[in-house]
Design a protein around this motif. Structure first.
Motif, PDB file in Angstrom:
ATOM      1  N   TYR A   1       8.790 127.282  80.869  1.00 42.96           N
ATOM      2  CA  TYR A   1       9.537 128.115  79.792  1.00 42.96           C
ATOM      3  C   TYR A   1       9.110 129.510  79.867  1.00 42.96           C
ATOM      4  CZ  TYR A   1      12.995 129.201  76.236  1.00 42.96           C
ATOM      5  OH  TYR A   1      14.041 129.813  75.565  1.00 42.96           O
TER       6      TYR A   1
ATOM      7  N   MET B   1      10.123 134.183  79.990  1.00 41.70           N
ATOM      8  CA  MET B   1      10.990 135.447  79.572  1.00 41.70           C
ATOM      9  C   MET B   1      12.244 135.035  80.188  1.00 41.70           C
ATOM     10  SD  MET B   1       9.800 137.200  77.324  1.00 41.70           S
ATOM     11  CE  MET B   1      11.124 138.494  77.284  1.00 41.70           C
ATOM     12  N   THR B   2      12.412 134.581  81.451  1.00 45.68           N
ATOM     13  CA  THR B   2      13.904 134.395  82.111  1.00 45.68           C
ATOM     14  C   THR B   2      14.667 133.456  81.140  1.00 45.68           C
ATOM     15  OG1 THR B   2      12.948 134.973  84.189  1.00 45.68           O
ATOM     16  CG2 THR B   2      15.043 133.876  84.143  1.00 45.68           C
ATOM     17  N   GLU B   3      13.960 132.050  80.873  1.00 43.94           N
ATOM     18  CA  GLU B   3      14.775 131.126  80.125  1.00 43.94           C
ATOM     19  C   GLU B   3      14.936 131.626  78.698  1.00 43.94           C
ATOM     20  OE1 GLU B   3      12.550 129.399  83.689  1.00 43.94           O
ATOM     21  OE2 GLU B   3      11.709 130.778  81.969  1.00 43.94           O
ATOM     22  N   TRP B   4      14.224 132.313  78.399  1.00 41.18           N
ATOM     23  CA  TRP B   4      14.379 132.762  76.763  1.00 41.18           C
ATOM     24  C   TRP B   4      15.304 133.564  76.782  1.00 41.18           C
ATOM     25  CZ3 TRP B   4      13.358 132.518  71.804  1.00 41.18           C
ATOM     26  CH2 TRP B   4      13.340 133.816  71.002  1.00 41.18           C
ATOM     27  N   ARG B   5      15.603 134.648  77.810  1.00 40.64           N
ATOM     28  CA  ARG B   5      16.880 135.608  77.702  1.00 40.64           C
ATOM     29  C   ARG B   5      18.120 134.865  78.293  1.00 40.64           C
ATOM     30  NH1 ARG B   5      15.954 141.256  77.799  1.00 40.64           N
ATOM     31  NH2 ARG B   5      13.743 141.587  76.619  1.00 40.64           N
ATOM     32  N   ASP B   6      17.878 133.780  78.894  1.00 38.85           N
ATOM     33  CA  ASP B   6      19.205 133.038  79.093  1.00 38.85           C
ATOM     34  C   ASP B   6      19.657 132.420  77.804  1.00 38.85           C
ATOM     35  OD1 ASP B   6      19.056 134.080  81.992  1.00 38.85           O
ATOM     36  OD2 ASP B   6      18.186 132.184  82.637  1.00 38.85           O
TER      37      ASP B   6
ATOM     38  N   LYS C   1      21.413 134.966  75.820  1.00 37.05           N
ATOM     39  CA  LYS C   1      22.653 135.349  76.191  1.00 37.05           C
ATOM     40  C   LYS C   1      23.882 134.224  75.756  1.00 37.05           C
ATOM     41  CE  LYS C   1      21.108 137.916  80.392  1.00 37.05           C
ATOM     42  NZ  LYS C   1      21.185 137.947  81.711  1.00 37.05           N
TER      43      LYS C   1
END
Length: 784
Positions: free
Chosen positions: A423, A425-430, A433
């Motif tokens: 997990y 930053m990409t998963e966090w931002r998804d 969203k």
């Protein structure tokens, strides 16, 4: 809602001048004085959309210069090579909130601030890839910040010299009373409250003002109480909580007074960590009710007394909420006082059963007054539009479980990120969203729960801080995603007027406002260690935009009820429970007292948490189960042994009876046996004599057999020697012909002259085991 005052008119006019003449403006003032509200209201609602393009950005302690440059450039168009700016014919107004929040680097500078200073001084930046110059045109800065201190840093004068600074002082008492009195009276008149209630509304505002001013003077922040930073937002939360009341819930004058005290306790009392501070606030509320409402505190809350006089602990029974009828929806759920804790407990237990039936992860909660108190506080936050909560407590205090239950009771959807090794930053931002789309586009009521153990990167908290402060995260959505959101939200923004022409900026602002209203952020932190204080200093929105609920240690009543609940299933007698539960309580409380003594004498912390108490009970249950199994196994073996012994005794008894019955037969058999033995003895003597004779005969037979065997062996040896001669003779006989043999006499003479043949005949005559055989063709030969 902005209530016009002399100050608002003054600041708005000065801002108009700065925008008209292109002069950067900087608003400086304490938290809660309306700096951001004034600027955002001016940029969003009072500017020509054809000439100006507003753009908002928030700084935090972790904002970097690269992030700042990327965010600003992403909002601008590329006019030509190396030149960026807003669409042609427009001027971009960039508003930066909390401008002095970025951390100071090793050299004493704030990189994001230095980047902005470079733009104002030189009008350009440099490309991060090829270091080519980037010119920025038609861009004007407007900023706001608080005074240095509490995580905010002093900004270099080389940057401030470019701004026209406006100092926004805290509101005067008259201004604050006028603002909030207008808000309260407008609400009461629109909802057709009685005139007596309108008078009480003005009294509530003045009483809240006194609470606010006394809290600012007495409840000061310290390293152990770093969250004691009260401001106008706390004043606003008290008033906002009072305005949750509906006309149908007002029974008399005391209802609104009790509601006012309840809201003050929820905003100020719940965040206090010291018993002394809580007692101070309790005493202040006693005097404030006498001064502003001319009623006795004990008289208003006489029904809460559990003893001869009203004490501070009795006030914990005072609860307001809309959860008594959880089956109702929306405005049908009235925000009213809870009349009976037993009724509330039954409702909560029913909701807990429904929750466990609808979710895979079951919650094994013990419902006692401590749980009901915090459940009511969290439900109150979720009732308010845009309400957010900061839950502070040690592990095992029930922060997450109570939040899940409160969310279920409020008919909202809860989202909590699932943290794994991969997990990032990409998963966090998804996840963000998805969360914002559900709240802003679909209009769902969402609760976002995040704990300190789930924060793998401090950048997570920076996004949470931005959500709390502005309702959005900068550069979260790509241009195509943003356009998709705008098109999806536009019908809702237009409302009933489908012909209303709204700009994309206005529609996206509606989306952000909808997110702030529908999304409730609940942050659960532990006060253990320095991380809590550091995060509060770096991200001030955790305090300014959240209602704080400090989870105090479990009272003895809670310890007793928890132990009773977990031990009831262990098949213990009433007397055993009465003896075991005090022992569990003593272990926990004595460990806590020793930890306090350890801290006082050595200055070192040892935390005794509710988790420790639950583990104590779990260990006791485990040991009790193991010991019971051990005793039951031993008892079972002992019982089995006794049963075997009893069975053996029964069999022995039967055998003894049979033995008694067989005794006469045994006696007869014994006599017969004696006679048989005598006969056998007599016959044995005869047999012995015959055995001797037979033995002698056997020896003779053996001797003759040996001699015969020797003779046999000798004959077989001679035979073995004669057989080759015999075979050669036979071969010679086959060679004889009729012409050769003249007469039998000649044949005999020839045979007699053959010595081996004579010997062969002799052997055949003397051998006992060999017999003469007629050879083939012998008769013919002899005839001839």
């Amino acid at each position: 809602m902005i209530v016009p005052t002399i100050d608002t008119v003054r600041y708005t006019y000065m801002m108009d001048l700065c925008i008209s003449y292109g002069v950067p403006a900087l608003f400086v003032g304490p938290t809660g004085t309306g700096k951001s509200v004034y600027v955002k209201d001016k940029l969003m609602n009072n500017l020509d959309e054809d000439q100006y393009l507003p753009f908002f950005m928030n700084f935090s302690a972790r904002t970097s210069e690269n992030q700042t440059q990327f965010t600003i450039l992403s909002r601008l168009d590329k006019r030509r090579k190396g030149v960026f700016g807003p669409p042609v014919g427009k001027k971009c107004l960039l508003f930066i909130d909390d401008m002095n929040m970025p951390a100071i680097d090793t050299f004493g500078a704030q990189p994001p601030v230095e980047l902005l200073r470079q733009f104002i001084d030189h009008g350009n930046w440099y490309d991060l890839k090829d270091t080519s110059a980037i010119s920025l045109i038609d861009l004007q800065l407007i900023a706001a910040m608080g005074p240095p201190g509490g995580g905010r840093n002093a900004v270099t004068i080389r940057f401030l010299q470019h701004f026209n600074m406006f100092s926004i002082n805290a509101f005067s008492d008259d201004t604050m009373v006028r603002i909030f009195s207008t808000i309260v009276s407008t609400y009461l008149e629109n909802h057709k409250f009685s005139s007596e209630s309108c008078i009480l509304g003005n009294q509530i505002v003045s009483a809240t003002m006194e609470v606010y001013k006394k809290a600012m003077l007495h409840l000061l922040p310290t390293p152990a109480k770093s969250h004691y930073t009260f401001n106008l937002r706390d004043f606003s939360r008290v008033i906002q909580g009072c305005l949750l009341l509906k006309k149908e819930s007002v029974e008399n004058k005391n209802t609104m007074i009790r509601l006012f005290v309840h809201e003050v306790f929820r905003v100020y009392y719940d965040c206090l960590v010291d018993k002394e501070d809580q007692e101070w606030l309790y005493k202040q509320m006693n005097s404030i009710l006498d001064d502003h409402f001319q009623v006795s505190f004990e008289q208003v809350f006489s029904d809460l007394k559990t003893g001869p006089t009203l004490v501070e602990d009795d006030m914990k029974q005072l609860m307001f909420g809309d959860y008594i009828n959880p089956d109702l929806e929306g405005d049908l759920r009235l925000y009213a006082e809870v009349e009976s804790l037993d009724t509330l407990k039954d409702v909560v237990e029913k909701c807990l059963v429904e929750y466990n039936g609808m979710h895979k992860t079951k919650m094994d909660l013990v419902i006692f007054r401590y749980v009901l108190e915090h459940l009511s506080r969290i439900s109150r936050v979720l009732k308010q539009p845009g309400g957010n909560a900061l839950l502070v407590g040690v592990g095992g205090s029930g922060r997450q479980s109570i939040t899940r239950l409160a969310t279920s009771m409020a008919n909202m959807n809860l989202f909590q990120p699932e943290i794994s090794k991969s997990y990032g930053m990409t998963e966090w931002r998804d996840d963000l969203k998805m969360l914002l789309k559900n709240a802003g586009v679909k209009g769902e009521k969402m609760v976002f729960l995040i704990t300190d153990t789930q924060i793998k990167d401090e950048a997570f908290l920076e996004d949470v801080d931005s959500l709390l402060n502005t309702g959005e995260v900068s550069n979260l959505f790509a241009l195509d995603e943003k356009q998709e959101i705008i098109e999806a939200v536009r019908p809702a923004a237009q409302g009933d007027n489908k012909n209303l022409d709204l700009s994309n900026l206005a529609v996206f602002a509606f989306f952000v406002a909808r997110c702030r209203e529908n999304l409730h952020i609940v942050v659960a932190f532990s006060p253990i260690g320095d991380a809590f204080r550091v995060r509060l200093r770096q991200f001030p929105s955790l305090i300014n935009c959240c209602t704080i609920d400090w989870f105090q240690p479990w009272p003895e009543e809670a310890l007793e009820q928890v132990a009773t609940s977990f031990l009831e299933s262990q098949d213990l007698s009433e007397d055993e429970l009465l003896k075991i539960i005090p022992v569990c309580k003593t272990f926990h409380t004595s460990a806590k007292d020793l930890s306090d003594k350890y801290l006082a004498e050595l200055g070192r912390h040892n935390y005794v948490t509710p988790t420790s108490y639950l583990e104590l009970i779990a260990v006791f249950r485990k040991l009790l189960t193991e010991r019971r199994e051990m005793v039951m196994n031993a008892k079972k073996r002992y019982t089995n042994g006794l049963e075997k012994l009893d069975f053996a005794a029964g069999q022995v008894g039967k055998m003894q009876v049979e033995l008694e019955e067989l005794k006469p037969q045994l006696k007869v058999a014994d006599e017969e046996t004696s006679i048989s033995m005598e006969e056998i003895r007599g016959e044995s003597k005869i047999v012995e004599a015959k055995c001797k004779v037979v033995g002698a005969d056997e020896e003779k037979a053996t001797k003759k057999a040996n001699e015969a065997q020797a003779l046999k062996d000798e004959c077989e040896g001679d035979l073995a020697e004669a057989i080759p001669a015999f075979e050669s003779a036979l071969a010679a006989l086959d060679t004889l012909k009729a012409s050769t043999v003249r007469s039998p006499i000649t044949c005999m003479l020839m045979i007699s002259s053959c010595t081996p043949a004579v010997l062969l005949f002799q052997v055949l005559q003397t051998s006992e085991t060999c017999f003469p055989h007629k050879l083939p063709g012998q008769n013919k030969a002899m005839a001839k």
